[in-house]
Every structure is written in structure tokens, then in C-alpha cells.
Scaffold this motif. Structure first.
Motif, mmCIF file in Angstrom:
data_model
loop_
_atom_site.group_PDB
_atom_site.id
_atom_site.type_symbol
_atom_site.label_atom_id
_atom_site.label_comp_id
_atom_site.label_asym_id
_atom_site.label_seq_id
_atom_site.Cartn_x
_atom_site.Cartn_y
_atom_site.Cartn_z
ATOM 1 N N VAL A 200 0.842 -1.206 0.000
ATOM 2 C CA VAL A 200 0.000 0.000 0.000
ATOM 3 C C VAL A 200 0.876 1.254 0.000
ATOM 4 N N ILE A 201 1.938 1.229 0.791
ATOM 5 C CA ILE A 201 2.871 2.359 0.845
ATOM 6 C C ILE A 201 3.536 2.570 -0.507
ATOM 7 N N PHE A 202 4.004 1.493 -1.123
ATOM 8 C CA PHE A 202 4.658 1.594 -2.438
ATOM 9 C C PHE A 202 3.704 2.161 -3.485
ATOM 10 N N ILE A 203 2.498 1.608 -3.552
ATOM 11 C CA ILE A 203 1.533 2.048 -4.561
ATOM 12 C C ILE A 203 1.127 3.502 -4.329
ATOM 13 N N SER A 204 0.915 3.861 -3.075
ATOM 14 C CA SER A 204 0.564 5.253 -2.751
ATOM 15 C C SER A 204 1.675 6.212 -3.171
ATOM 16 N N SER A 205 2.917 5.785 -3.001
ATOM 17 C CA SER A 205 4.052 6.608 -3.430
ATOM 18 C C SER A 205 4.024 6.803 -4.945
ATOM 19 N N GLY A 206 3.783 5.697 -5.689
ATOM 20 C CA GLY A 206 3.734 5.784 -7.145
ATOM 21 C C GLY A 206 2.588 6.656 -7.629
ATOM 22 N N ILE A 210 2.584 10.375 -9.668
ATOM 23 C CA ILE A 210 1.803 10.634 -10.870
ATOM 24 C C ILE A 210 0.880 11.831 -10.663
ATOM 25 N N ALA A 211 0.261 11.906 -9.475
ATOM 26 C CA ALA A 211 -0.620 13.036 -9.167
ATOM 27 C C ALA A 211 0.149 14.350 -9.199
ATOM 28 N N PHE A 212 1.361 14.332 -8.657
ATOM 29 C CA PHE A 212 2.189 15.536 -8.638
ATOM 30 C C PHE A 212 2.545 15.975 -10.056
ATOM 31 N N LEU A 213 2.877 15.009 -10.911
ATOM 32 C CA LEU A 213 3.276 15.328 -12.281
ATOM 33 C C LEU A 213 2.075 15.665 -13.175
ATOM 34 N N SER A 214 0.888 15.189 -12.799
ATOM 35 C CA SER A 214 -0.294 15.405 -13.634
ATOM 36 C C SER A 214 -0.695 16.862 -13.749
ATOM 37 N N ALA A 231 -5.486 17.329 -9.856
ATOM 38 C CA ALA A 231 -4.888 16.078 -9.375
ATOM 39 C C ALA A 231 -3.721 16.291 -8.421
ATOM 40 N N ASN A 232 -3.085 17.461 -8.474
ATOM 41 C CA ASN A 232 -1.883 17.635 -7.655
ATOM 42 C C ASN A 232 -2.162 17.504 -6.158
ATOM 43 N N GLU A 233 -3.373 17.862 -5.724
ATOM 44 C CA GLU A 233 -3.691 17.736 -4.306
ATOM 45 C C GLU A 233 -3.710 16.281 -3.859
ATOM 46 N N SER A 235 -1.504 14.209 -4.454
ATOM 47 C CA SER A 235 -0.148 13.868 -4.022
ATOM 48 C C SER A 235 0.026 14.124 -2.530
ATOM 49 N N VAL A 236 -0.640 15.152 -2.013
ATOM 50 C CA VAL A 236 -0.592 15.438 -0.575
ATOM 51 C C VAL A 236 -1.332 14.345 0.189
ATOM 52 N N LEU A 237 -2.477 13.932 -0.350
ATOM 53 C CA LEU A 237 -3.249 12.862 0.292
ATOM 54 C C LEU A 237 -2.486 11.543 0.257
ATOM 55 N N CYS A 238 -1.865 11.243 -0.890
ATOM 56 C CA CYS A 238 -1.064 10.016 -0.988
ATOM 57 C C CYS A 238 0.085 10.036 0.014
ATOM 58 N N ALA A 239 0.652 11.199 0.222
ATOM 59 C CA ALA A 239 1.737 11.322 1.203
ATOM 60 C C ALA A 239 1.231 11.011 2.607
ATOM 61 N N SER A 240 -0.001 11.419 2.896
ATOM 62 C CA SER A 240 -0.569 11.112 4.216
ATOM 63 C C SER A 240 -0.779 9.607 4.375
ATOM 64 N N ILE A 241 -1.148 8.919 3.283
ATOM 65 C CA ILE A 241 -1.299 7.458 3.334
ATOM 66 C C ILE A 241 0.055 6.791 3.555
#
Length: 358
Positions: A200-206, A210-214, A231-233, A235-241
Motif C-alpha cells: 500500500v505504501i509503495f503504490i501510494s508513493s507511485g 503521478i498526481a504531482f506530475l499530472s 490532481a496535484n492535491e 499527491s498530498v493525500l497520498c503522502a498522508s497514506i
């Protein structure tokens, strides 16, 4: 919340999404570290212990005094971090939070019933599936109403940028299967200490990358992603995960002091599913989440093979139990699954650029 306060006070450091990504990860991590011991102690007093399947591996019987429902800790840390650092006017954030909370409630009811009646059955499969489906269909309907352009009905094919499939209203069915399927896949994989949380951590990072680059329009010709302003926001949520996952792993690593339970696995799986949909990376999720896919397929094959041949294809399903029965240690299986998951993450990231070489 800090993002909104920052807008009012013009405190420029939080104008940069990179800072909010870092702080979101760190905050959710330390929230888990801080409240984790209290949650574990509280659950022990309440006797919220893991219910072990009677037909499961014998070595798991010793885990019947380990607290479960640790997913509550994960949900709390993610939500607090999101409230602090995400732009709460961004509708993408609320889509994901809705799934996390909704699936968290279904998982909570499932875990609660297991503990109350001291068996591993939980909610009836039909009721559980119905609840997950209603939540998924509702959020997909809301997303469909808010679609702004035709890009919302297009599917990106990994490894080759020039192939973009227009799926039109099949999008609704695909989205449903991605959300519900990923949720159940993570749930099936969560059978060993720390096994599910690291993928889950790996996938959230990936997905966070993508969200950051989108949101970077200048990169749309270089990598296999859509330009998505909102979509960039994510990336912040994925970081929290990621941060919450690392904080939970602190207590969930072998030998685990707490398990996430269905409240954690269903909500995290649902979150990964809907994030991949919002980024139009449903097929990429299949690659990066290959561990979850293989675990699910092993269960399907086991059931089908037994139905037609009246014998088992694997010694036990999901697949990680097969290796346990064969004599591999729990820790060894977990670490090897982590390694495979990391390799799949790298393959997924490579697929964003590999079209240049084809």
C-alpha cells in the motif's frame, strides 16, 4: 486547514505543494507513533483481539491475543493530515475521503461482528458486498455528474502513450470493479504481519508521484499521463497514506502488536482504487498492485479448481498461506512479497516513459 489559513495569512511556505507533501507524510507518521500505544492499550482492555480462522495455519493461533481494528489508527492519521495540509476546496480530496470513511465503516462492522460473536465470519458476504457496492456506485455517480470534459471517459494504456482508449460509459463499470476489487484484494492480502501495508505504501508513493506530475502541463508530451489541474492535491493525500502506513508498520511489523483488520484493509484498498480512477491509471494499478492481483487470483483459482476437480490447487489460499504451509517463515514470506511489490512499482513507473522506446 493549514492550507486555508496559509491563504489568508500569506505564509508562503505552504504555497508550495512540495512542502505540504513532506509535512503531510511526517505528520501522519508521528500521529500514528504518538497515539498508537494508547490505541493498542485501549483495544487490549476492550479485548478487541484478532479472531483466528480455525482452518488457518496452526502458527496463527498464537495471535489470538493481538488487538485488531488498527485501521482506525490509520484512518484517523490520514484524515487529520488531510484536514491540515490539503486544499479542502478540491473535490478530488473529498471523493477519496468519502471512500476511506465509508469503507472504514463497513470494515468496522465486519470486525465488530467477528469480535462480538468470537468467530471469523463477520458480516455476511452478501451484506458486505452490498455495502461496498452502494458506496462505490454513489461516489462514481457523483464523479460522473461532475465530469468536465471527454478526458474523464478515456483510459490510459501503460507502456505506450499513443494508445488511449475511449471507454465512454463503460467507465462507470470499470470504476466500480476497480474500487470494490482493489478493496477486497487488499483485504485478502492482509494475512501476515506487515504483509499488506508495505505494498500500500509503495503504490501510494507511485500514485502520489503521478498526481504531482499530472498538474504539470509541460510534461504531458514526455510521460504517459493526462494533464489534470486538480490532481496535484492527491499527491498530498497520498503522502498522508504513506506516512500513516509507515507509522502503522512501526507496530504491525513482525511480531505485530496490532492488526489493521477489515476497517483498515477495505478503506486503504478503496482509496487506492479511487485515486487510480481519478488519475486515469486503472491499468497501471494492476501492475503496481500485482501482489494484490496475484493473491486474489490464487483464491479464485483455489475455489474453481476445488469445485471442478474436488481437490486443492494450493495447500491453502490466499497464496501467502500456501507458502506458510510449505514451511517458509512468516517474516521471509512478507519480505519477499515486499521485494516483489517494490519491483512492480518500478515497472509501473518505467511504463510512464517506455513508449519512447517502442
Amino acid at each position: 486547514m493549514i492550507f486555508l489559513i496559509n491563504k489568508c495569512l500569506n505564509f508562503k511556505i505552504f504555497n508550495f505543494i512540495s512542502y505540504r507533501i513532506i509535512f503531510s507524510l511526517i505528520t501522519s507518521f508521528f500521529i500514528n507513533l504518538f497515539i498508537g500505544p494508547y490505541i493498542i492499550s485501549c483495544f487490549k482492555k476492550l479485548q478487541n483481539f484478532q479472531i483466528i480462522r480455525t482452518n488457518g495455519p496452526i502458527g496463527h493461533l498464537k495471535k489470538n491475543t493481538t488487538p485488531t481494528m488498527g485501521g482506525i489508527l490509520i484512518i484517523i492519521s490520514i484524515c487529520l493530515s488531510v484536514l491540515l495540509y490539503c486544499d479542502l476546496y478540491n473535490v478530488y480530496i473529498w471523493y477519496v475521503i468519502f471512500i476511506i470513511l465509508g469503507y472504514g465503516v463497513i470494515g468496522f462492522l465486519d470486525d465488530y461482528k467477528k469480535i462480538k460473536f468470537n468467530n471469523s465470519h463477520g458480516l455476511k458476504v452478501l451484506y458486505k458486498f452490498f455495502g461496498l457496492s452502494i458506496i462505490a456506485i454513489f461516489i462514481i455517480y457523483i464523479m460522473h455528474l461532475n465530469q468536465a470534459n471527454k478526458i474523464d471517459l478515456e483510459l490510459i494504456i501503460p507502456f505506450y502513450k499513443k494508445i488511449i482508449v475511449k471507454i465512454n460509459y463503460f467507465y462507470i463499470f470499470l470504476s466500480y470493479f476497480v474500487i470494490v476489487g482493489t478493496s477486497n484484494s487488499v483485504n485478502l492480502t492482509d494475512g501476515l504481519d506487515g504483509l499488506a501495508i508495505m505494498p500500500v505504501i509503495f503504490i501510494s508513493s507511485g500514485l502520489g508521484l503521478i498526481a504531482f506530475l499530472s498538474s504539470e502541463n509541460c510534461l504531458r508530451n514526455d510521460i504517459n499521463i493526462f494533464h489534470l489541474k486538480q490532481a496535484n492535491e492527491l499527491s498530498v493525500l497520498c503522502a498522508s497514506i504513506v506516512g500513516s502506513g509507515l507509522g502503522f508498520l512501526w507496530f504491525n511489523a513482525y511480531p505485530a502488536k496490532i492488526f489493521m483488520g477489515d476497517v483498515g484493509s477495505l478503506s486503504l484498498g478503496g482509496a487506492l482504487g479511487i485515486i487510480s480512477i481519478l488519475l486515469h491509471q486503472e491499468l497501471l494499478l494492476l501492475i503496481m498492485g500485482g501482489i494484490f492481483v496475484v493473491e486474489t487470483i490464487s483464491v479464485i483459482l483455489q475455489i474453481a479448481y476445488f469445485k471442478f476437480k474436488k481437490k486443492r490447487m494450493f495447500k491453502m489460499a490466499p497464496l501467502h498461506h500456501h507458502y506458510e504451509i510449505k514451511g517458509l517463515s512468516e517474516n521471509l514470506i512478507t519480505i519477499r512479497f515486499w521485494i516483489v511489490s517494490f519491483i512492480l512499482l518500478l515497472i509501473g513507473i518505467i511504463s510512464l516513459r517506455i513508449h519512447d522506446a517502442i
